[in-house]
Scaffold this motif. Structure first.
Motif, PDB file in Angstrom:
ATOM      1  N   UNK A   4     -37.700 -25.639 -43.502  1.00 16.79           N
ATOM      2  CA  UNK A   4     -36.735 -24.552 -43.375  1.00 16.79           C
ATOM      3  C   UNK A   4     -36.239 -24.460 -41.926  1.00 16.79           C
ATOM      4  N   UNK A   5     -34.965 -24.107 -41.790  1.00 15.32           N
ATOM      5  CA  UNK A   5     -34.358 -23.985 -40.462  1.00 15.32           C
ATOM      6  C   UNK A   5     -33.245 -22.953 -40.502  1.00 15.32           C
ATOM      7  N   UNK A   6     -32.921 -22.412 -39.334  1.00 11.41           N
ATOM      8  CA  UNK A   6     -31.765 -21.524 -39.202  1.00 11.41           C
ATOM      9  C   UNK A   6     -30.550 -22.376 -38.878  1.00 11.41           C
ATOM     10  N   UNK A   7     -29.524 -22.280 -39.711  1.00  9.80           N
ATOM     11  CA  UNK A   7     -28.317 -23.076 -39.557  1.00  9.80           C
ATOM     12  C   UNK A   7     -27.150 -22.164 -39.203  1.00  9.80           C
ATOM     13  N   UNK A   8     -26.580 -22.372 -38.030  1.00  2.38           N
ATOM     14  CA  UNK A   8     -25.350 -21.658 -37.668  1.00  2.38           C
ATOM     15  C   UNK A   8     -24.181 -22.343 -38.362  1.00  2.38           C
ATOM     16  N   UNK A   9     -23.343 -21.571 -39.014  1.00  2.00           N
ATOM     17  CA  UNK A   9     -22.220 -22.157 -39.738  1.00  2.00           C
ATOM     18  C   UNK A   9     -21.066 -22.523 -38.812  1.00  2.00           C
ATOM     19  N   UNK A  10     -21.050 -21.931 -37.605  1.00  2.00           N
ATOM     20  CA  UNK A  10     -19.925 -22.122 -36.698  1.00  2.00           C
ATOM     21  C   UNK A  10     -18.831 -21.099 -36.892  1.00  2.00           C
ATOM     22  N   UNK A  11     -19.025 -20.196 -37.849  1.00  2.00           N
ATOM     23  CA  UNK A  11     -18.010 -19.190 -38.173  1.00  2.00           C
ATOM     24  C   UNK A  11     -18.525 -17.762 -37.941  1.00  2.00           C
ATOM     25  N   UNK A  12     -19.582 -17.643 -37.120  1.00  2.00           N
ATOM     26  CA  UNK A  12     -20.081 -16.324 -36.767  1.00  2.00           C
ATOM     27  C   UNK A  12     -21.297 -15.868 -37.535  1.00  2.00           C
ATOM     28  N   UNK A  13     -21.798 -16.689 -38.439  1.00  2.00           N
ATOM     29  CA  UNK A  13     -22.982 -16.290 -39.177  1.00  2.00           C
ATOM     30  C   UNK A  13     -23.951 -17.462 -39.296  1.00  2.00           C
ATOM     31  N   UNK A  14     -25.067 -17.221 -39.978  1.00  2.00           N
ATOM     32  CA  UNK A  14     -26.067 -18.274 -40.138  1.00  2.00           C
ATOM     33  C   UNK A  14     -26.744 -18.114 -41.498  1.00  2.00           C
ATOM     34  N   UNK A  15     -27.485 -19.136 -41.862  1.00  3.86           N
ATOM     35  CA  UNK A  15     -28.284 -19.076 -43.082  1.00  3.86           C
ATOM     36  C   UNK A  15     -29.630 -19.730 -42.813  1.00  3.86           C
ATOM     37  N   UNK A  69     -42.782 -10.421 -32.270  1.00  2.00           N
ATOM     38  CA  UNK A  69     -42.611 -11.707 -32.945  1.00  2.00           C
ATOM     39  C   UNK A  69     -42.083 -11.465 -34.356  1.00  2.00           C
ATOM     40  N   UNK A  70     -41.409 -12.484 -34.878  1.00  2.00           N
ATOM     41  CA  UNK A  70     -40.741 -12.382 -36.176  1.00  2.00           C
ATOM     42  C   UNK A  70     -40.950 -13.671 -36.958  1.00  2.00           C
ATOM     43  N   UNK A  71     -40.908 -13.567 -38.283  1.00  2.00           N
ATOM     44  CA  UNK A  71     -40.831 -14.759 -39.132  1.00  2.00           C
ATOM     45  C   UNK A  71     -39.388 -15.247 -39.150  1.00  2.00           C
ATOM     46  N   UNK A  72     -39.186 -16.494 -39.565  1.00  2.00           N
ATOM     47  CA  UNK A  72     -37.846 -17.074 -39.550  1.00  2.00           C
ATOM     48  C   UNK A  72     -36.869 -16.253 -40.400  1.00  2.00           C
ATOM     49  N   UNK A  73     -37.332 -15.730 -41.540  1.00  2.00           N
ATOM     50  CA  UNK A  73     -36.421 -14.969 -42.398  1.00  2.00           C
ATOM     51  C   UNK A  73     -36.050 -13.607 -41.799  1.00  2.00           C
ATOM     52  N   UNK A  74     -36.710 -13.240 -40.692  1.00  2.00           N
ATOM     53  CA  UNK A  74     -36.395 -11.992 -39.991  1.00  2.00           C
ATOM     54  C   UNK A  74     -35.479 -12.223 -38.786  1.00  2.00           C
ATOM     55  N   UNK A  75     -34.823 -13.371 -38.743  1.00  2.00           N
ATOM     56  CA  UNK A  75     -34.008 -13.730 -37.588  1.00  2.00           C
ATOM     57  C   UNK A  75     -32.924 -12.691 -37.303  1.00  2.00           C
ATOM     58  N   UNK A  76     -32.271 -12.177 -38.324  1.00  2.00           N
ATOM     59  CA  UNK A  76     -31.227 -11.176 -38.086  1.00  2.00           C
ATOM     60  C   UNK A  76     -31.816  -9.925 -37.423  1.00  2.00           C
ATOM     61  N   UNK A  77     -32.989  -9.491 -37.862  1.00  2.80           N
ATOM     62  CA  UNK A  77     -33.647  -8.350 -37.219  1.00  2.80           C
ATOM     63  C   UNK A  77     -33.947  -8.648 -35.755  1.00  2.80           C
ATOM     64  N   UNK A  78     -34.374  -9.876 -35.495  1.00  3.37           N
ATOM     65  CA  UNK A  78     -34.675 -10.272 -34.115  1.00  3.37           C
ATOM     66  C   UNK A  78     -33.421 -10.230 -33.253  1.00  3.37           C
ATOM     67  N   UNK A  79     -32.296 -10.719 -33.789  1.00  6.08           N
ATOM     68  CA  UNK A  79     -31.036 -10.646 -33.047  1.00  6.08           C
ATOM     69  C   UNK A  79     -30.623  -9.197 -32.807  1.00  6.08           C
ATOM     70  N   UNK A  80     -30.771  -8.355 -33.821  1.00  3.11           N
ATOM     71  CA  UNK A  80     -30.397  -6.947 -33.676  1.00  3.11           C
ATOM     72  C   UNK A  80     -31.210  -6.278 -32.570  1.00  3.11           C
TER      73      UNK A  80
END
Length: 374
Positions: free
Chosen positions: A6-17, A346-357
């Motif tokens: 699993x990885x965080x993928x930036x789409x290049x359009x302002x979001x990620x998955x 610290x955060x899990x990968x699926x909590x990345x948006x919370x970490x950014x916030x």
């Protein structure tokens, strides 16, 4: 055999998955790393807007899982810290000792070819069966990453937690190195730090390591100022958002420095309007340092340069990873450099948006994504 992870993928359009990628075995000069922790900074959030899909992340630490036949400085099972400024060792800048601005491998130096030369082989990481680049050649927001051998530095500090090791990769190195390598802050000098996030706290710690006598922290956030005090700031100034160019704050600095201004001032806010602010903080023949990587066009009143002031814009704290990372580790082991304390959450990968916030709201000194890779 490749690894699916699993990885965080930036789409290049302002979001990620958060999605599945396939990581291949290393070639001769490559290393496969199981990432254990990945630090976050504003550059990672900026990468959402780089206009192309990438594996995100450029701070990280982990364990070597496989090595190519030409790799000898690390072995399988070693704890390593990842380094995004991978030198070629042969260009003009590398021969001058400026490995951080390698002309061939740097992903940020203009005119270079870093995303070709600095990467592990371009089909080494696949997303949807197609090659995908890794942010800053390392892509640490992934359970596994494939990198050039020059991107890993062995970490012999067996008791250092992986989150603490991960932030050395960029934020700590940038702040500490800007003091120690670039400005070469002198003992008993006075230092001003504008902005007390993760990089600013690392500047403060670098100034303390170099035995500066007066370390003045400036921020609009009172909680971050209190944090700065615990990391070595001797004086605190709460800035006013309405203070254009922080000129009023500069007057307060002068009252703390015999009316002259400080010997050194470091800008760590990444706010373009404050690009010239460190010049207002320093004495004649003092040194202003733009640490945060402002790249926008700014206007500077040349009166701020009077007289004989120096303004420098170092990259990555002048990092030579094979020598600087061990120095930072040594300072950590001696208690001179606080790394564990910089990890707010610290955060899990699926909590990345919370970490950014949390990062964008100023809650964290450093947030870190942790992985349960084996």
């Amino acid at each position: 055999m490749s690894i699916t992870c699993q990885a965080a993928i930036a789409t290049g359009k302002g979001n990620f998955s958060i999605d599945t990628i396939e990581v291949q075995n290393p070639l001769a000069d490559e290393v496969l790393v199981a990432v254990k922790a990945a630090g976050l900074c504003h550059t990672d959030h900026d990468s959402l807007h780089w206009g192309k899909p990438i594996v995100m992340g450029h701070e990280g630490a982990g364990i070597v899982k496989a090595i190519g036949k030409d790799v000898h400085h690390v072995s399988i099972g070693d704890s390593v810290i990842l380094n995004w400024a991978t030198p070629c060792g042969t260009c003009l800048q590398c021969n001058l000792g400026n490995q951080h601005i390698c002309e061939n491998n740097s992903p940020v130096v203009a005119g270079g070819n870093g995303y070709t030369n600095g990467h592990a082989h371009l089909d080494g990481t696949l997303w949807n069966k197609k090659p995908i680049e890794r942010s800053f050649n390392i892509g640490t927001l992934s359970e596994y990453t494939l990198v050039k051998a020059s991107a890993v530095v062995k970490n012999n500090a067996k008791t250092m937690p992986y989150p603490s090791a991960s932030i050395i990769s960029c934020g700590v190195m940038t702040g500490y190195g800007s003091v120690v390598n670039s400005a070469k802050v002198k003992q008993d000098s006075s230092v001003v730090v504008l902005g007390t996030g993760g990089v600013g706290l690392s500047v403060i710690q670098g100034a303390r390591v170099n035995r500066a006598a007066k370390i003045i922290a400036i921020d609009i956030n009172e909680k971050r100022l209190e944090m700065a005090k615990t990391f070595g700031a001797t004086h605190l100034i709460k800035a006013d958002k309405a203070d254009k160019g922080l000129l009023a704050a500069a007057e307060k600095v002068k009252t703390l420095t015999d009316g002259r201004g400080a010997d050194y001032a470091f800008e760590c806010t990444a706010v373009p309007e404050l690009g010239a602010a460190p010049l207002a903080m320093i004495r004649n023949a003092g040194t202003a340092v733009q640490v945060s990587g402002i790249e926008q066009e700014i206007t500077i009143d040349m009166n701020l340069f009077e007289w004989d002031k120096i303004y420098i814009n170092p990259l990555y704290g002048g990092c030579n990873p094979q020598t600087d990372f061990p120095k930072i580790i040594s300072h950590y082991q001696s208690g001179e450099l606080k790394l564990d304390e910089m990890i707010t959450k610290t955060y899990a990968l699926h909590e990345l948006q919370n970490a950014f916030d949390d990062m964008l709201s100023g809650k964290n000194a450093k947030g870190v994504i942790v992985f349960d890779t084996l």
